[in-house]
Design a protein around this motif. Sequence first.
Motif, short mmCIF file in Angstrom:
data_model
loop_
_atom_site.label_atom_id
_atom_site.label_comp_id
_atom_site.label_asym_id
_atom_site.label_seq_id
_atom_site.Cartn_x
_atom_site.Cartn_y
_atom_site.Cartn_z
N MET A 152 40.96 43.92 -2.74
CA MET A 152 40.48 43.04 -1.68
C MET A 152 38.98 43.26 -1.45
O MET A 152 38.48 44.37 -1.59
CB MET A 152 41.24 43.31 -0.37
N CYS A 153 38.29 42.19 -1.15
CA CYS A 153 36.87 42.27 -0.80
C CYS A 153 36.75 43.00 0.53
O CYS A 153 37.33 42.57 1.54
CB CYS A 153 36.28 40.87 -0.71
N VAL A 157 37.72 40.66 3.33
CA VAL A 157 39.17 40.91 3.34
C VAL A 157 39.88 39.73 2.67
O VAL A 157 40.83 39.16 3.21
CB VAL A 157 39.70 41.13 4.77
N ARG A 158 39.41 39.41 1.49
CA ARG A 158 40.00 38.35 0.69
C ARG A 158 40.23 38.88 -0.72
O ARG A 158 39.56 39.80 -1.17
CB ARG A 158 39.05 37.14 0.62
N PRO A 159 41.21 38.32 -1.44
CA PRO A 159 41.47 38.80 -2.81
C PRO A 159 40.26 38.63 -3.72
O PRO A 159 39.53 37.63 -3.62
CB PRO A 159 42.64 37.91 -3.28
N LEU A 160 40.05 39.63 -4.59
CA LEU A 160 38.97 39.55 -5.58
C LEU A 160 39.45 38.68 -6.73
O LEU A 160 40.22 39.13 -7.58
CB LEU A 160 38.60 40.96 -6.06
N GLU A 161 39.02 37.45 -6.77
CA GLU A 161 39.52 36.49 -7.74
C GLU A 161 38.46 36.01 -8.72
O GLU A 161 38.76 35.35 -9.69
CB GLU A 161 40.09 35.26 -7.02
N LEU A 162 37.19 36.37 -8.48
CA LEU A 162 36.10 35.91 -9.33
C LEU A 162 35.28 37.09 -9.82
O LEU A 162 35.36 38.19 -9.28
CB LEU A 162 35.20 34.94 -8.55
N PHE A 163 34.48 36.84 -10.87
CA PHE A 163 33.61 37.87 -11.43
C PHE A 163 32.18 37.35 -11.46
O PHE A 163 31.92 36.26 -11.99
CB PHE A 163 34.05 38.25 -12.83
N CYS A 164 31.27 38.10 -10.85
CA CYS A 164 29.85 37.72 -10.82
C CYS A 164 29.16 38.30 -12.05
O CYS A 164 29.04 39.51 -12.20
CB CYS A 164 29.19 38.24 -9.54
N LYS A 165 28.69 37.40 -12.92
CA LYS A 165 28.04 37.85 -14.14
C LYS A 165 26.65 38.42 -13.88
O LYS A 165 26.15 39.25 -14.63
CB LYS A 165 27.96 36.70 -15.15
N CYS A 175 32.48 35.37 -1.07
CA CYS A 175 31.24 35.98 -1.57
C CYS A 175 30.35 34.94 -2.25
O CYS A 175 29.12 35.04 -2.22
CB CYS A 175 31.55 37.11 -2.55
N THR A 176 30.97 33.95 -2.89
CA THR A 176 30.19 32.93 -3.61
C THR A 176 29.48 32.00 -2.65
O THR A 176 28.64 31.19 -3.07
CB THR A 176 31.10 32.10 -4.53
N GLU A 177 29.83 32.09 -1.38
CA GLU A 177 29.18 31.25 -0.37
C GLU A 177 28.15 32.04 0.44
O GLU A 177 27.52 31.50 1.34
CB GLU A 177 30.24 30.66 0.56
N SER A 178 28.02 33.34 0.13
CA SER A 178 27.08 34.17 0.87
C SER A 178 26.19 34.96 -0.09
O SER A 178 25.23 34.41 -0.64
CB SER A 178 27.83 35.11 1.82
N HIS A 184 26.09 33.27 -11.13
CA HIS A 184 27.04 32.72 -12.10
C HIS A 184 28.36 33.48 -11.98
O HIS A 184 28.46 34.64 -12.34
CB HIS A 184 26.49 32.86 -13.52
N THR A 185 29.36 32.80 -11.45
CA THR A 185 30.68 33.43 -11.27
C THR A 185 31.72 32.70 -12.11
O THR A 185 31.63 31.48 -12.31
CB THR A 185 31.11 33.42 -9.80
N VAL A 186 32.67 33.46 -12.60
CA VAL A 186 33.76 32.90 -13.41
C VAL A 186 35.07 33.50 -12.93
O VAL A 186 35.09 34.57 -12.30
CB VAL A 186 33.56 33.22 -14.90
#
Length: 544
Positions: A152-153, A157-165, A175-178, A184-186
């Motif tokens: 969890m972030c 407090v959200r699931p870690l579902e993405l990876f920041c390259k 996180c992608t909104e802040s 670049h996230t995938v």
Amino acid sequence: MAAASSLLSEDQFLCSICLDVFTDPVTIPCGHNFCKTCITEHWNINVQCLCPMCKELFDRRPEVRVNTFISEMAAQFRKSVQKKTSRSSEKQHAKPGDVMCDICTETKLKALKSCLVCLASYCETHLELHQKVTAMTRHKLIDPVENLESRMCKKHVRPLELFCKNDQICVCQFCTESDHKHHHTVPLIEEYEGKKAKLDKTKAEVQQMIQERRLKIEQIKRSVKLSKEDADRETADSVQVFTALIQSVERSLAQLIEIIEEKQKTTEKQAEGFITELEEEISELMKRSTEMEQLSHTEDHLQLLQSFSSLNTVPPIKDWTDVSVHSSCEGTVTKAVAQLEETLQKETERLCVHVELKKVQLYAVDVTLDPDTANPYLILSDDGKQVSHGNVRQNVPGSPKRFYCYSVLGKQGFSSGRFYYEIQVKGKTCWSLGVVRESISRTGNIERTPNNGCWSVCLTKEKGYKVDGLSVNLSLKSKLQKVGVFVDYEEGLVSFYDVDAAALIYSFIGCKFTERLYPYFNPFSNSGGKNSTPLIICSIHHTD
């Protein structure tokens, strides 16, 4: 009461906070039921006093009392659940290494799934209960894992579902909104596949390194064995040489044997050190390989990504490419004997050459003549062991390998190691023999010199025995009957021996071999029958 409980669905007996059967159930004003302890702790933690299910806000904390009716129904249901659990517990007991159910209060059972929303793992029974709660049917379930908090972030407090390259870390959607808004996230699965492919490649490289080191160990072991054999032969030869000399050199014999043994011990000790070091590296590489093997088979995206950086590197290891063990005993006898008194020098040299010839004969090879290289006027025996000059041109097919002059090569070529063969020259008045490089010119009368790729000796009518291409005449005590040719490719050595006299005729030293070498034979013209005797490749008979 038991009949009544069977009419109710199982989720009606579950507390939506702890997901277990009610313990001291209470009903709050909105009508929802919870364990007394669960709702009390929930209100203690949260500032606002609201229902966890419907979110109804209360102006003040309601006073709660145990609902005896629901409590009795829950107790009856608990018994039925315990019976069901006991029947399957033998198969579900958690073993070492298994992820345990977070809800089981007594005997911990093996978890079947983990919930990324609840951050808890559930056994078969509690998983069924979790899935029966309407509000939890949309929760994301994964294969059971430990340390769910790490998935969890910590900030959102959200699931870690993405990876920041950009930052090479796992992030959540928020996180992608802040912090990672323009990064670049995938999806984790996409990065997982890429990292897993790289890990598989590194794992293959580690396996290759392990194999190379195992081969190096075998190479070192073989070198030690050959070194031991060389040491044994050197010792035996030393005994033979010094026994033939006068009593005054016996002390030198003992010293020589001691030197040989010490050198062998040094070689073995060095080899043992190499082997130990290689085995340690293999152990470390195998450990790393096992870890990567386990990680490469995981379906856990996060675990692979979090462990990738530490495992996708090859441990610092030694480059063994140029490491080898060589015999340190070679030539010990000759060097020791050379230091003997001048009065013993001639006898010592004779004995040493005799010993040396025995050693090179150990590298004897079976040589046969290659008819594709033979000059058309040469006659080869059916077994490929004899060659002589005839007066009539043979009807042979054209070949770029065929010599214009009266020459022929052996079929066998050598690009490494040592080899030895013997040729009978008895009865001949002219001949030339030795070794040549593969690219030697086959057209015209070739110049038999080392610069032209030919290392040979010859007998001519005009100058007798001499070295081809050099102004060196050979002074021999007797006429040659049989010539031995020895080549050490790596040492750049070509030596010729008088086999019957056990004497060294001549040696080319410091040669730079870069091509395959072939045995070379030139019987010369038969001179009207005066030189019709063939050159004969002999079977090797070791000198006594």
